[in-house]
Design a protein around this motif. Structure first.
Motif, short mmCIF file in Angstrom:
data_model
loop_
_atom_site.label_atom_id
_atom_site.label_comp_id
_atom_site.label_asym_id
_atom_site.label_seq_id
_atom_site.Cartn_x
_atom_site.Cartn_y
_atom_site.Cartn_z
N ASN A 1 14.35 72.85 40.66
CA ASN A 1 13.84 71.67 41.35
C ASN A 1 14.11 71.70 42.86
OD1 ASN A 1 13.04 70.46 38.85
ND2 ASN A 1 15.20 69.92 38.48
N SER A 2 14.62 72.81 43.36
CA SER A 2 14.97 72.88 44.78
C SER A 2 13.73 72.87 45.67
CB SER A 2 15.79 74.15 45.05
OG SER A 2 16.01 74.31 46.44
N LYS A 3 13.83 72.18 46.80
CA LYS A 3 12.75 72.17 47.79
C LYS A 3 12.57 73.54 48.43
CE LYS A 3 13.22 67.28 49.04
NZ LYS A 3 13.47 66.33 50.15
N LEU A 4 13.54 74.42 48.25
CA LEU A 4 13.46 75.75 48.86
C LEU A 4 12.74 76.77 47.97
CD1 LEU A 4 17.08 76.05 50.30
CD2 LEU A 4 15.01 75.34 51.49
N ARG A 5 12.51 76.42 46.73
CA ARG A 5 11.86 77.36 45.81
C ARG A 5 10.46 77.70 46.29
NH1 ARG A 5 10.15 76.07 39.56
NH2 ARG A 5 9.56 78.20 38.98
N SER A 6 10.14 78.99 46.31
CA SER A 6 8.83 79.54 46.72
C SER A 6 8.53 79.34 48.19
CB SER A 6 7.70 78.92 45.87
OG SER A 6 7.93 79.15 44.50
N LEU B 1 17.52 68.23 51.89
CA LEU B 1 17.24 68.91 50.61
C LEU B 1 17.44 67.96 49.44
CD1 LEU B 1 18.84 72.45 51.09
CD2 LEU B 1 16.42 71.85 51.06
N GLY B 2 17.92 66.74 49.74
CA GLY B 2 18.11 65.77 48.67
C GLY B 2 19.34 66.04 47.83
N ILE B 3 20.29 66.79 48.39
CA ILE B 3 21.53 67.09 47.67
C ILE B 3 22.56 66.02 48.01
CG2 ILE B 3 23.42 68.75 47.36
CD1 ILE B 3 21.44 70.96 48.09
N ILE B 4 22.96 65.25 47.01
CA ILE B 4 23.93 64.18 47.23
C ILE B 4 25.29 64.81 47.46
CG2 ILE B 4 25.06 62.16 46.22
CD1 ILE B 4 22.50 61.71 44.61
N ALA B 5 25.91 64.46 48.56
CA ALA B 5 27.20 65.06 48.91
C ALA B 5 28.27 63.99 49.07
CB ALA B 5 27.06 65.87 50.19
N ARG B 6 28.34 63.08 48.07
CA ARG B 6 29.35 62.02 48.14
C ARG B 6 30.72 62.60 47.86
NH1 ARG B 6 31.65 58.29 44.61
NH2 ARG B 6 30.46 59.06 42.83
N ARG B 7 31.66 62.26 48.69
CA ARG B 7 33.02 62.78 48.55
C ARG B 7 33.63 62.34 47.22
NH1 ARG B 7 37.88 62.04 52.97
NH2 ARG B 7 39.62 62.46 51.57
N ALA B 8 34.32 63.25 46.56
CA ALA B 8 34.94 62.96 45.26
C ALA B 8 36.02 61.90 45.40
CB ALA B 8 35.52 64.23 44.66
N ARG B 9 36.04 60.96 44.44
CA ARG B 9 37.08 59.93 44.41
C ARG B 9 37.97 60.07 43.18
NH1 ARG B 9 32.41 57.01 45.97
NH2 ARG B 9 32.50 56.24 48.12
N LYS B 10 37.42 60.63 42.10
CA LYS B 10 38.19 60.83 40.87
C LYS B 10 37.97 62.26 40.39
CE LYS B 10 38.73 59.31 36.09
NZ LYS B 10 38.25 58.42 35.00
N VAL B 11 39.07 63.00 40.20
CA VAL B 11 38.98 64.42 39.84
C VAL B 11 39.85 64.69 38.62
CG1 VAL B 11 39.39 66.78 40.63
CG2 VAL B 11 38.62 65.04 42.26
N ILE B 12 39.33 65.46 37.68
CA ILE B 12 40.09 65.92 36.51
C ILE B 12 40.40 67.40 36.67
CG2 ILE B 12 40.05 66.32 34.01
CD1 ILE B 12 38.32 63.87 33.69
N LEU B 13 41.68 67.76 36.57
CA LEU B 13 42.11 69.16 36.61
C LEU B 13 42.50 69.59 35.21
CD1 LEU B 13 44.44 69.07 39.78
CD2 LEU B 13 41.95 69.21 39.67
N CYS B 14 41.87 70.62 34.71
CA CYS B 14 42.16 71.12 33.36
C CYS B 14 43.09 72.32 33.46
CB CYS B 14 40.87 71.51 32.65
SG CYS B 14 39.74 70.13 32.42
N GLY B 15 44.34 72.13 33.06
CA GLY B 15 45.35 73.17 33.18
C GLY B 15 46.42 72.76 34.17
N GLY B 16 47.68 73.05 33.82
CA GLY B 16 48.79 72.63 34.66
C GLY B 16 49.49 73.77 35.36
#
Length: 452
Positions: A161-166, A222-237
Motif C-alpha cells: 500500500n506504499s505511495k512509493l510502489r512502482s 507518505l501517510g506513515i503515522i509516527a506517534r511517539r510510543a507511550r506504552k511499551v511491552i518488553l518480552c524477556g528480562g
C-alpha cells in the motif's frame, strides 16, 4: 595490523570476521577447542587454545607484538584481567574490553587508566540505546545518525500500500514533497546503487538520507503515522531489557517486562521501581492479551532465543501493533527474515562492530580517520562520516567537477548547523562533515580515498 581477540563467542567471532575483511591479522583465543577449530576452518585466522587471561596464553598468542587486544569473553572480570595483564606485558598495546554488567558502568569509566583500557563496549547497552531512538522517533525500520544528529540514513520498506510502489526514483521527491536521497536499495537480498530510472517495487528496503526535518516531512507525506510510543511491552528480562527499561523510564514511557524466571523478575522489580514486571511466558498469547497488548504502542521481543522472538513479533504483527522490534543474535538467512513481518530488527553484535572498526581505522590512520562507521543494506554497503580538514582535496570545488571512484556516493554535507542533500552545485570546505556511502570492497580510511 595485528589484533588479538580474546573470546570466541558470538561477539568475538563477528569481530574476527569483520576485522579480517579490514585486512587485519587476527589471532583468536578461547578455551573451547571445538569452537576454535571451526573458526580456523571458516576464516583466515590464527587460533590459540587456552585461558584468555593467562600470561602464558597471551604470550603464545603473540601479545608482545600485537597492536590491539579486544577482550570479548562472556565474563567482564576475565576481560578486565585480560586487558590489564596484556598491557603489563606490552605497555604500548591498545586494549578494548566488553563490559556488560550495569554495576560496573561508572567504575569502568572512572578507573579506565587503572584497568589499562583504551575503550570499553557494551553490546546490550548500545542495542538498548538504538531501540530507544526507534521508539522515541518511530516510522523507520532503522536510523543511523551523523554530524551530531543533523543528518541521518534511515531504512524503509516498500509495502503493497506504499505511495512509493512502482515509482521511479526521479519522481520520488514529488511524492514525499521534500528533498531526500536514496543511497541504496535492497531487493531480493542484493544491494543496488540506484539511479533516477530505478523503479521501486513491493518488498524493497530502501535507505534514505536527508536532514532530520526532511525525513519527518517524508513520513507525513507518505501517510506513515509516527506517534511517539507511550506504552511499551518488553518480552524477556535480559540485560538488554534492563538497560532499555531504564532509558524508557527516564523518557516517562510506561514499560512492562514479561519474563519466565521468577528470580529474574524479582531482580528487575527491585532495580526498576517504575516498571511493571510480570512473571509469565511471553509466547502465551492469552497472557499478552491480558496484559494489554491491544492497547500498547510498541512490542519489543528480547528473549535469549531468536526463534521465540520471531514468534512473539509475528503474533504482534497479526494484532496490528503500531511498532514491533525484534532482537536477533544471528542474521544468517536474511531472505527468510525479510519475508517475515518482524518490524525493526536489532542485532547487538553487529551494532557494536561499527565503533570498533572505526577505532581500528583511526589507529591505522591517525589523521583524517572516520568519525563514524555504519554498515547498512545487510552489511553490503557502508556509510562513513569524515571531517573535511586542510589535507582534503577538492575543497570549494562543485561536486559536478569532481570524479569519484565507482560505487561511491556523497550522501550528505553538513556545514555548521545546516545539513543538506548534495547536488552538483554543492561544495565542501574545511570543518564540514561529509557522509559517504560505499558499496565497493575497498576500505575508506580517509576522505581522499573516495576520489578517482
Amino acid at each position: 595490523m595485528n589484533i588479538v581477540i580474546a573470546g570466541a563467542g558470538k561477539v568475538g567471532i563477528a569481530l574476527a570476521k569483520q576485522l579480517s575483511m579490514e585486512n587485519c591479522d587476527i589471532t583468536l583465543i578461547d578455551s573451547n577447542q571445538k569452537v576454535l577449530s571451526a573458526c580456523a576452518e571458516q576464516m583466515d585466522i590464527m587460533a590459540v587454545h587456552g585461558n584468555c587471561a593467562s600470561m602464558t596464553t597471551l604470550l603464545q598468542a603473540g601479545i608482545q607484538t600485537a597492536d590491539l587486544l579486544i577482550a570479548a569473553t562472556n565474563a567482564d572480570e576475565v576481560n578486565l584481567l585480560c586487558c590489564t595483564t596484556a598491557h603489563g606485558i606490552q605497555p604500548q598495546l591498545h586494549t578494548i574490553a566488553r563490559i556488560r554488567n550495569p554495576e560496573y558502568t561508572e567504575q569502568i569509566f572512572a578507573m579506565r587508566d587503572v584497568f589499562a583500557l583504551s575503550m570499553a563496549f557494551n553490546p546490550e547497552l548500545q542495542a538498548a540505546t538504538e531501540i530507544e531512538r526507534l521508539l522515541k522517533y518511530p516510522g523507520f525500520l532503522r536510523r543511523d545518525t551523523f554530524a551530531k544528529g543533523r543528518a541521518e540514513i534511515v531504512e524503509l520498506r516498500v509495502d503493497a500500500n506504499s505511495k512509493l510502489r512502482s515509482i521511479p526514483l526521479s519522481a520520488m521527491n514529488s511524492v514525499v514533497k521534500t528533498k531526500i536521497l536514496v543511497c541504496a536499495v535492497l531487493r531480493n537480498g542484493e544491494s543496488v546503487t540506484p539511479n533516477g530510472n530505478f523503479i521501486l517495487e513491493e518488498g524493497d528496503r530502501i535507505f534514505v538520507t536527508a536532514p532530520t526535518e526532511n525525513l519527518t516531512a517524508m513520513l507525513k507525506h507518505l501517510g506513515i503515522i509516527a506517534r511517539r510510543a507511550r506504552k511499551v511491552i518488553l518480552c524477556g528480562g535480559s540485560k538488554l531489557s534492563y538497560y532499555l527499561a531504564s532509558l524508557l523510564e527516564k523518557d516517562n514511557i510506561s514499560v512492562q517486562i514479561i519474563d519466565s524466571d521468577i528470580d529474574r523478575c524479582r531482580e528487575l522489580a527491585a532495580a526498576l521501581p517504575n516498571t511493571c514486571v510480570i512473571h509469565g511466558d511471553a509466547t502465551d498469547h492469552a497472557l499478552l492479551e491480558s496484559e494489554g497488548l491491544a492497547e500498547c504502542d510498541a512490542l519489543v521481543a528480547l528473549t535469549g532465543i531468536d526463534e521465540l522472538n520471531m514468534i512473539i513479533s509475528l503474533y504482534a504483527g497479526t494484532r496490528k501493533i503500531p511498532q514491533v522490534i525484534t532482537k536477533l543474535s544471528h542474521l544468517g538467512s536474511r531472505s527468510i527474515i525479510d519475508s517475515l513481518s518482524l518490524g525493526s530488527i536489532i542485532c547487538p553484535k553487529e551494532l557494536c562492530s561499527g565503533n570498533i572498526v572505526r577505532y581500528v581505522r583511526a589507529m591505522r590512520n591517525q589523521t583524517g580517520a572516520a568519525v563514524s562507521v555504519h554498515a547498512i543494506a545487510d552489511q553490503q554497503a557502508e556509510a562513513v562520516e569524515f571531517l573535511v580538514d586542510e589535507n582534503t582535496n577538492y575543497c570549494g570545488i562543485p561536486l559536478r567537477d569532481i570524479t569519484l571512484k565507482s560505487n561511491i556516493l556523497i550522501a550528505s554535507i553538513t556545514h555548521g548547523a545546516s545539513s543538506q542533500v548534495p547536488s552538483g552545485d554543492s561544495v565542501f570546505v574545511k570543518g564540514d562533515s561529509v557522509v559517504v556511502v560505499t558499496s565497493g570492497r575497498g576500505t575508506l580510511h580517509q576522505l581522499n580515498d573516495i576520489f578517482a
